[in-house]
Design a protein around this motif. Structure first.
Motif, mmCIF file in Angstrom:
data_model
loop_
_atom_site.group_PDB
_atom_site.id
_atom_site.type_symbol
_atom_site.label_atom_id
_atom_site.label_comp_id
_atom_site.label_asym_id
_atom_site.label_seq_id
_atom_site.Cartn_x
_atom_site.Cartn_y
_atom_site.Cartn_z
ATOM 1 N N ARG A 178 0.843 -1.210 0.000
ATOM 2 C CA ARG A 178 0.000 0.000 0.000
ATOM 3 C C ARG A 178 0.876 1.257 0.000
ATOM 4 O O ARG A 178 0.609 2.223 0.693
ATOM 5 N N GLU A 179 1.930 1.247 -0.821
ATOM 6 C CA GLU A 179 2.866 2.369 -0.822
ATOM 7 C C GLU A 179 2.248 3.674 -1.318
ATOM 8 O O GLU A 179 2.751 4.756 -1.038
ATOM 9 N N GLU A 180 1.124 3.590 -2.039
ATOM 10 C CA GLU A 180 0.471 4.824 -2.507
ATOM 11 C C GLU A 180 -0.050 5.660 -1.336
ATOM 12 O O GLU A 180 -0.261 6.884 -1.484
ATOM 13 N N ARG A 183 1.992 8.880 -0.548
ATOM 14 C CA ARG A 183 2.073 10.066 -1.419
ATOM 15 C C ARG A 183 1.753 11.368 -0.674
ATOM 16 O O ARG A 183 2.550 12.317 -0.707
ATOM 17 N N LYS A 211 14.282 3.625 -9.135
ATOM 18 C CA LYS A 211 13.477 3.145 -10.272
ATOM 19 C C LYS A 211 14.015 1.802 -10.782
ATOM 20 O O LYS A 211 13.237 0.889 -11.124
ATOM 21 N N GLN A 243 5.615 -1.310 -9.574
ATOM 22 C CA GLN A 243 5.319 0.047 -10.009
ATOM 23 C C GLN A 243 5.796 1.060 -8.977
ATOM 24 O O GLN A 243 5.871 0.765 -7.782
ATOM 25 N N ASP A 244 6.115 2.246 -9.472
ATOM 26 C CA ASP A 244 6.574 3.330 -8.599
ATOM 27 C C ASP A 244 5.361 4.162 -8.193
ATOM 28 O O ASP A 244 4.944 5.067 -8.904
ATOM 29 N N ARG A 245 4.819 3.858 -7.005
ATOM 30 C CA ARG A 245 3.580 4.528 -6.589
ATOM 31 C C ARG A 245 3.699 5.267 -5.253
ATOM 32 O O ARG A 245 2.717 5.800 -4.745
ATOM 33 N N ALA A 246 4.914 5.325 -4.696
ATOM 34 C CA ALA A 246 5.060 5.837 -3.332
ATOM 35 C C ALA A 246 5.097 7.360 -3.240
ATOM 36 O O ALA A 246 4.759 7.917 -2.198
ATOM 37 N N TYR A 247 5.504 8.044 -4.323
ATOM 38 C CA TYR A 247 5.737 9.483 -4.212
ATOM 39 C C TYR A 247 4.972 10.278 -5.270
ATOM 40 O O TYR A 247 4.823 9.834 -6.415
ATOM 41 N N ASP A 248 4.528 11.440 -4.881
ATOM 42 C CA ASP A 248 3.853 12.378 -5.777
ATOM 43 C C ASP A 248 4.929 13.270 -6.404
ATOM 44 O O ASP A 248 5.243 14.347 -5.904
#
Length: 480
Positions: free
Chosen positions: A289-291, A294, A410, A419-424
């Motif tokens: 749940r890294e999103e 963000r 990356k 997928q890279d979903r941790a940072y905005d």
């Protein structure tokens, strides 16, 4: 008061320890910050430059002679060798002693040549060696107790050194003609007295494992590959002052060192935030749940940007009050170095992912590249534009360091098909752009204090009007 005591008694041990260490850290930093104006006024810039050069070389040599074994592998070793932590600590002391003997073997026969490089006399260099062994002993001892949530004795020792050491330094400085070296010796006294006792205690408790091969192998295999990373951080923090000292003299190194210290004033806040943020972030990575991170990481970055902006906008007043008018010439060092602190935070975001997946090679190469860039650009631009150029080479190096770690992260994720979903990233980039522009505006208004006060007052009015949204924003961070 009784309610506070009751709440404290009902806290879990881990929370008590974290709270105690945080308060202790603030007090320790506070004492150091408050006593700075005293010494900048008692000492000439050349004398303060001697202290600056000593601390710079100490940061580099300490990594080479201790391999930063009180960090890196230490926490994992405390888990891996849980039943023999004292033995492991004794082995680390053995490694540090062996490296120290090797250093003396190559230093003493050619001390005059080495002293030309270090710009420090033989006696001070030997004092540095003893102090480093003592400080490492304290770090190992306190690290073990922190791991076991036994904080009382650590807090007492830390605050004892923090409060008594400035008093010793003061009396040595006012009673000596060589005030720079007097302060160096005064600052070492408490570290050596307390650390020497702890050093002996560590060895006695684990004497049978002083040269224990499995422990030596574990510590060296883990930490040696990270030397490039540790040294690169020292290059960022210390090489500027060493190169300025050689190229433009100790007075300029002192001026730059004071401004750099103020610019990096909030580093301990960044470290405290990251230490509490990482366990939560790793849990999110584990759950997939890294999103959820963000808004949290963006919020942390925004909070740091606001705090750092305060240092940048009022740098002239901070330097004048804390260091005196003779250091005012370095005020323009503060903005670029302070901006670097935000890039360091971004780098830490990416490094956290690399460490979670136990990928250290990319970090090492990124560190080496950025450090080499810093050294090369310092060599070129300090000669061309003076010591202020070192602040901008630091900024450029941190920009490269952040981008290199972004690419490394990356690559780590792609390797695992994730997928890279941790940072905005869009939010982080816009935040950095706005923060940089505002920092430039603040620097441009340094000669006009009323204008800066007016802008800050207007910003505070907006915050008051939008206080509900601001509180919601802060709660996102607090509820992480």
């Amino acid at each position: 008061m009784s309610r506070i005591k009751e709440k404290w008694n009902n806290m879990p041990r881990a929370v008590k320890a974290a709270t105690a260490y945080t308060i202790c850290s603030f007090l320790q930093q506070g004492v150091s910050f408050i006593t700075l104006p005293l010494f900048t006024r008692l000492m000439t810039k050349a004398e303060y430059g001697q202290v600056t050069v000593y601390l710079s070389w100490q940061g580099i040599i300490q990594i080479l002679l201790t391999l930063n074994l009180a960090y890196g592998s230490f926490s994992t070793a405390m888990m891996k060798f849980e039943d023999d932590r004292k033995g492991y600590i004794a082995s680390v002391e053995g490694i540090c002693m062996a490296l120290s003997v090797f250093f003396l073997a190559i230093y003493l026969p050619f001390h005059s040549l080495w002293n030309e490089l270090f710009k420090l006399p033989t006696g001070i260099m030997c004092l540095m060696l003893v102090e480093m062994l003592s400080m490492t002993a304290i770090l190992l001892w306190s690290g073990k107790l922190r791991f076991e949530y036994k904080f009382v004795s650590v807090v007492i020792v830390t605050l004892l050194i923090a409060f008594v050491s400035p008093v010793i330094q003061y009396f040595m400085v006012i009673n000596s003609e060589e005030k720079g070296y007097a302060r160096i010796i005064g600052a070492s006294v408490m570290n050596i007295l307390v650390g020497g006792f702890v050093f002996i205690l560590n060895i006695i408790r684990g004497r049978k494992k002083l040269f224990h091969k499995p422990y030596w192998r574990y510590a060296l295999v883990f930490n040696v590959p990270l030397l490039a990373y540790y040294l690169s951080q020292v290059v960022f923090n210390q090489s500027d002052r060493i190169m300025i000292s050689h190229m433009q003299g100790e007075e300029k190194a002192a001026v730059y060192g004071v401004a750099y210290s103020f610019a990096m004033l909030l580093t301990f806040v960044l470290n405290a935030i990251n230490n509490s943020y990482v366990p939560w972030f790793y849990e999110k990575l584990k759950e997939g749940r890294e999103e959820d991170d963000r808004p949290v990481s963006l919020g942390i970055a925004a909070l740091m940007a606001v705090l750092v902006s305060g240092v940048i906008w009022f740098a002239p007043e901070i330097i004048l009050i804390m260091a005196g008018s003779k250091y005012m010439e370095a005020v323009y060092v503060v903005p670029p170095v302070s901006i670097s602190l935000i890039l360091l935070l971004y780098s830490q975001f990416f490094i956290n992912v690399e460490f979670y997946y136990e990928e250290r090679k990319s970090l090492v190469w990124a560190s080496i590249g950025a450090a080499v860039l810093n050294l090369a650009t310092n060599w070129i631009f300090i000669r061309m534009f003076g010591y202020v150029a070192a602040a901008y080479t630091t900024l450029a190096s941190y920009l490269v360091f952040a981008f290199a770690n972004y690419l490394a992260m990356k690559k780590v994720l792609a390797k695992r098909g994730m997928q890279d979903r941790a940072y905005d990233y869009k939010g982080l980039i816009w935040l950095f752009i706005v923060f940089t522009v505002l920092s430039a505006v603040g620097a441009a208004l340094y000669p006009v204090l009323p204008a800066r006060l007016g802008v800050v007052a207007a910003a505070l009015i907006v915050v008051i009007i939008k206080r509900q949204k601001v509180m919601e924003f802060l709660q996102v961070i607090i509820r992480r």
